[in-house]
Design a protein around this motif. Structure first.
Motif, short mmCIF file in Angstrom:
data_model
loop_
_atom_site.label_atom_id
_atom_site.label_comp_id
_atom_site.label_asym_id
_atom_site.label_seq_id
_atom_site.Cartn_x
_atom_site.Cartn_y
_atom_site.Cartn_z
N LEU A 1 -5.70 10.61 -19.02
CA LEU A 1 -4.72 11.82 -17.74
C LEU A 1 -3.67 10.97 -17.79
O LEU A 1 -2.82 10.62 -17.59
N PRO A 2 -3.27 12.18 -19.14
CA PRO A 2 -1.65 11.69 -19.77
C PRO A 2 -0.61 12.31 -18.55
O PRO A 2 -0.52 12.90 -17.93
N ALA A 3 0.31 12.33 -18.80
CA ALA A 3 1.91 11.91 -18.13
C ALA A 3 2.64 13.03 -18.78
O ALA A 3 3.01 13.27 -20.00
N THR A 4 4.11 13.70 -17.85
CA THR A 4 4.73 14.57 -17.63
C THR A 4 6.39 13.80 -17.77
O THR A 4 5.90 13.17 -17.29
N SER A 5 7.67 14.45 -18.33
CA SER A 5 8.50 13.86 -18.84
C SER A 5 8.85 14.12 -16.69
O SER A 5 9.39 12.84 -16.77
N ALA A 6 8.74 14.35 -16.24
CA ALA A 6 8.53 14.62 -14.59
C ALA A 6 8.03 12.69 -13.81
O ALA A 6 9.30 12.57 -13.57
N GLY A 7 6.93 12.31 -14.85
CA GLY A 7 6.30 10.77 -14.16
C GLY A 7 7.29 10.43 -14.74
O GLY A 7 7.77 9.22 -14.61
N ALA B 1 0.50 -1.49 0.22
CA ALA B 1 -0.17 0.31 -0.33
C ALA B 1 1.01 1.25 0.05
O ALA B 1 0.61 2.44 -0.55
N THR B 2 1.73 1.32 1.01
CA THR B 2 2.83 2.75 1.26
C THR B 2 3.71 2.70 -0.34
O THR B 2 3.49 4.16 -1.56
N ALA B 3 3.96 1.73 -1.21
CA ALA B 3 4.91 1.87 -1.57
C ALA B 3 3.84 1.90 -3.56
O ALA B 3 4.25 2.98 -3.91
N ARG B 4 2.49 1.37 -3.88
CA ARG B 4 2.03 1.60 -3.97
C ARG B 4 1.15 2.94 -3.74
O ARG B 4 1.26 3.78 -5.21
N GLY B 5 1.04 3.25 -3.33
CA GLY B 5 -0.06 4.47 -3.11
C GLY B 5 0.58 5.94 -3.40
O GLY B 5 0.60 7.15 -4.02
N CYS B 6 2.34 5.93 -3.10
CA CYS B 6 3.79 6.80 -3.14
C CYS B 6 3.55 6.85 -4.84
O CYS B 6 3.74 7.96 -5.29
N ALA B 7 3.36 5.91 -5.66
CA ALA B 7 3.98 5.88 -7.16
C ALA B 7 2.59 6.51 -8.52
O ALA B 7 2.71 7.03 -8.84
N LEU B 8 1.27 5.80 -7.78
CA LEU B 8 0.37 6.11 -8.11
C LEU B 8 0.32 7.44 -7.86
O LEU B 8 -0.57 8.20 -8.66
N GLY B 9 0.48 8.35 -6.16
CA GLY B 9 0.11 9.72 -5.97
C GLY B 9 0.42 10.27 -6.53
O GLY B 9 0.49 11.26 -7.34
N LEU B 10 2.38 10.02 -6.78
CA LEU B 10 2.86 10.56 -7.64
C LEU B 10 2.57 11.05 -9.45
O LEU B 10 2.38 12.13 -9.33
N MET B 11 2.10 10.14 -9.54
CA MET B 11 1.84 9.63 -10.97
C MET B 11 0.32 10.37 -11.50
O MET B 11 0.06 11.57 -12.51
N LEU B 12 0.19 10.49 -10.69
CA LEU B 12 -1.87 11.45 -10.85
C LEU B 12 -1.46 12.75 -10.68
O LEU B 12 -2.05 13.75 -11.00
N GLY B 13 -1.16 13.53 -9.92
CA GLY B 13 -0.64 14.51 -9.59
C GLY B 13 0.68 15.00 -10.53
O GLY B 13 -0.29 15.85 -10.70
N ASP B 14 1.52 14.19 -10.99
CA ASP B 14 2.10 15.04 -12.07
C ASP B 14 1.12 15.17 -13.37
O ASP B 14 0.96 16.34 -14.36
N ALA B 15 -0.22 14.18 -13.32
CA ALA B 15 -1.13 14.45 -14.51
C ALA B 15 -1.74 15.16 -14.52
O ALA B 15 -2.73 16.04 -15.30
N ILE B 16 -2.07 15.84 -13.54
CA ILE B 16 -3.33 16.63 -12.37
C ILE B 16 -2.42 17.94 -13.12
O ILE B 16 -2.46 19.52 -13.27
#
Length: 337
Positions: A38-44, A10-25
């Motif tokens: 919802l596409p990613a950027t170069s940061a994601g 849960a910790t690892a998935r939350g970190c990675a998915l939260g990061l990618m979601l924030g990047d897309a938003i």
């Protein structure tokens, strides 16, 4: 039998998915469309290659007995540059090393904004260190791509210093320290305060990011004016300050959507919301992330697979080792070390 726990996943998935979601938003400027991907950027993209490099580093250590994780992550960034079609980078790298599965993900080969400091550092062909960083950039990519590193036995500042310097390296160290405390089960605001108080060598950067952000959150309700003051540009310290302010104002599991939309209003190019997403995902797990957004996230499967595989590699080492047979004969094809 696996040694992986539900909490670790849960910790690892939350970190990675939260990061990618924030990047897309952040890429959408906080104006999330009602439908469509919802596409990613170069940061994601770079965050994905960071996790890939960490997994490969652990595989290498298991089979060769010695490894320098930042060097392996460096090679992962070179693979990113290769599939992006950036001139000067060869398929397989100069050593002809195997590529693994990540280079086959179409979305990671798409040009999604620039990463000039990273590309310039890679072209210099010199691996930076914390004591001798590569280049002079203080940009936010050093922070955002390094946040998952705290879930692995490596320092995020070492990964940031591969291509960035100064405050960017310090911000990565501070952000990573927060992620590490969240992964250990510390509540969100308490973890932020703990890192602020124990900033150590990064106290100067903390005074320009964590300290003012937490003080502003304590002083009253969240305001866009305060967010703009804290995160006015695309520097790593701005992204950290803006992300921390957003999550300190909206720390709860039920206010994740509100926190992300608020953080996306910062004038820092979408990096503050990437930080906020990673911190909230780490703290509350993937089930707290808005499903209607997550289900449309372009790199959701990629990020989720990487997060699961990192935990699995650290706990179970499916490729085996000198004294242990592999439990997954394809693992070293996916993550050649």
């Amino acid at each position: 039998m696996t040694k992986v726990t539900a909490e670790q996943l849960a910790t690892a998935r939350g970190c990675a998915l939260g990061l990618m979601l924030g990047d897309a938003i952040g890429a959408a400027g906080g104006e999330v469309p009602a439908a469509g991907p919802l596409p990613a950027t170069s940061a994601g993209q770079l965050a994905c290659f960071t996790i890939d490099g960490l997994i490969r580093a652990h595989v290498r250590h298991r089979h060769r007995g010695i490894c320098h994780p930042p060097s392996v992550v460096w090679e992962s960034y070179r693979r990113w540059a290769t599939i992006q079609g950036i001139p000067g980078f060869q398929v397989g790298g100069e050593s002809g090393s195997p590529l693994g599965w990540l280079v086959e993900v179409p979305a990671l080969a798409q040009r999604r904004g620039s990463a000039p400091a990273t590309v310039a550092a890679l072209r210099r062909r010199r691996i930076g260190t914390v004591d001798d960083p590569n280049g002079t950039s203080a940009g936010a990519h050093a922070l955002t791509r390094s946040l998952p590193v705290s879930l692995y036995p490596c320092e995020p500042a070492e990964i940031a210093a591969l291509t960035h310097a100064g405050d960017a390296v310090a911000a990565a160290g501070l952000g990573g320290a927060v992620v590490r405390l969240l992964a250990a089960g510390q509540p969100l605001v308490e973890a932020l305060e703990s890192v602020r108080l124990g900033a150590g060598d990064w106290s100067e950067a903390s005074e320009r990011s964590l300290a003012p952000a937490l003080a502003a959150a304590r002083s009253g309700p969240a305001t866009l004016r305060e967010l703009s003051r804290l995160a006015p540009d695309e520097r790593a310290v701005s992204a950290l300050a803006g992300g921390v302010y957003a999550v300190a104002c909206f720390p709860g599991r039920r206010t994740v959507r509100e926190a992300l939309l608020f953080a996306a209003s910062a004038g820092d190019g979408g990096h503050a919301v990437t930080v906020a997403g990673a911190l909230l995902g780490t703290a509350h797990g993937p089930d707290a992330l808005p499903v209607d957004w997550l289900s449309r996230l372009e790199l959701a499967w990629t990020a989720d697979t990487l997060a699961r595989d990192m935990v699995t590699e650290l706990q179970d080492s499916p490729s085996g080792g000198e004294y242990y047979p592999p439990t997954d004969p394809c693992w070293r094809t996916r993550y050649p070390g």
